[in-house]
Design a protein around this motif. Sequence first.
Motif, PDB file in Angstrom:
ATOM      1  N   ALA A  47       0.858  -1.190   0.187  1.00  0.00           N
ATOM      2  CA  ALA A  47      -0.194   0.017  -0.053  1.00  0.00           C
ATOM      3  C   ALA A  47       0.851   1.215   0.056  1.00  0.00           C
ATOM      4  CB  ALA A  47      -0.942  -0.056   0.969  1.00  0.00           C
ATOM      5  N   PRO A  48       1.866   1.582   1.004  1.00  0.00           N
ATOM      6  CA  PRO A  48       2.622   2.686   0.722  1.00  0.00           C
ATOM      7  C   PRO A  48       3.649   2.720  -0.207  1.00  0.00           C
ATOM      8  CG  PRO A  48       3.340   1.160   2.835  1.00  0.00           C
ATOM      9  CD  PRO A  48       1.958   0.865   2.133  1.00  0.00           C
ATOM     10  N   ALA A  49       3.909   1.306  -0.695  1.00  0.00           N
ATOM     11  CA  ALA A  49       4.893   1.536  -1.687  1.00  0.00           C
ATOM     12  C   ALA A  49       3.914   1.935  -3.249  1.00  0.00           C
ATOM     13  CB  ALA A  49       5.461   0.126  -1.931  1.00  0.00           C
ATOM     14  N   TYR A  50       2.746   1.522  -3.217  1.00  0.00           N
ATOM     15  CA  TYR A  50       2.067   1.768  -4.323  1.00  0.00           C
ATOM     16  C   TYR A  50       1.697   3.354  -4.517  1.00  0.00           C
ATOM     17  CZ  TYR A  50       2.090  -3.072  -5.620  1.00  0.00           C
ATOM     18  OH  TYR A  50       2.303  -4.382  -5.808  1.00  0.00           O
ATOM     19  N   GLU A  51       1.574   3.993  -3.251  1.00  0.00           N
ATOM     20  CA  GLU A  51       1.267   5.283  -3.249  1.00  0.00           C
ATOM     21  C   GLU A  51       2.530   6.156  -3.776  1.00  0.00           C
ATOM     22  OE1 GLU A  51      -0.090   6.058   0.906  1.00  0.00           O
ATOM     23  OE2 GLU A  51      -2.059   5.265   0.498  1.00  0.00           O
ATOM     24  N   LEU A  90      -2.255   2.855  -6.416  1.00  0.00           N
ATOM     25  CA  LEU A  90      -1.697   3.315  -7.410  1.00  0.00           C
ATOM     26  C   LEU A  90      -2.408   3.560  -8.782  1.00  0.00           C
ATOM     27  CD1 LEU A  90       1.069   2.921  -9.149  1.00  0.00           C
ATOM     28  CD2 LEU A  90       0.723   0.342  -9.216  1.00  0.00           C
ATOM     29  N   LEU A  91      -3.344   2.729  -9.243  1.00  0.00           N
ATOM     30  CA  LEU A  91      -3.629   2.841 -10.494  1.00  0.00           C
ATOM     31  C   LEU A  91      -4.530   4.279 -10.915  1.00  0.00           C
ATOM     32  CD1 LEU A  91      -5.742  -0.543 -10.905  1.00  0.00           C
ATOM     33  CD2 LEU A  91      -3.072   0.012 -11.429  1.00  0.00           C
ATOM     34  N   ASP A  92      -5.171   4.668  -9.898  1.00  0.00           N
ATOM     35  CA  ASP A  92      -6.002   6.033 -10.158  1.00  0.00           C
ATOM     36  C   ASP A  92      -4.985   7.024 -10.054  1.00  0.00           C
ATOM     37  OD1 ASP A  92      -8.284   4.689 -10.427  1.00  0.00           O
ATOM     38  OD2 ASP A  92      -9.311   5.085  -8.495  1.00  0.00           O
TER      39      ASP A  92
END
Length: 244
Positions: A47-51, A90-92
Amino acid sequence: MNAEIVVLPSPAAVAEALADRTARALRAALDAQPRVTLCLTGGSTPAPAYERLGGAEDVDWGRVHVFWGDERCVPKDHPESNYALAKRTLLDRAGIPDSNVHRMPGECPPDEGAVIYEQALAQFFGDEVRFDVLHLGMGDDGHTASLFPGSPALSETGRRVVHTTAPASAAVRDRLTLTFPVLDGARLCLVAAHGEAKRPAFGDVLDAYDGETDGPPIAYVAPKGALVWLVDRTLSQGTADDEG
């Protein structure tokens, strides 16, 4: 096993390293080819990595195609969905086009969903699945993706995607997962893990790499490209080179 093990000072640093190494690898791949592929994972670390990854500069997300290593058999907006986690973080944030997002159909009956995703992989990759960047995690029991200890899926060589069942303690037991032959095609595999609870499994992985034991499922991942572990000090206990 020829694996690089990087020890970082904290779980936050593990997440940052996962994001930053992924961004660098995607940029390099985009310089060499018209489209690149990124296979995502679930769990607490991403989660924090993808943000952070979603805010990476100079990544042409319009040419990045996103896949998943496993998925819980739930609707796409379910709190336990790996896709929902990635969409939110991430995606959005990165603005990745819907046409580039190849999610596992967790809402389908599991066996049907596995066939559908196999067909999607075949349509995109053809005979050989080669992810430019593959993310994996490790559970307390040493599982990765949804390849659990004792599962028949561990010995699967003919299928790219199968229906598996998580242990009884899991909130959602029915899963879809890629198999080892697909995971092993990765050009770069980044495994992110942290925390004291996973220390015994990580020790078993290191013993397996030394040839002392067979090891848990994650120890069987043997990509054709590079394999890099990103772990925190609590997990490693000084067993590898410290980057932080």
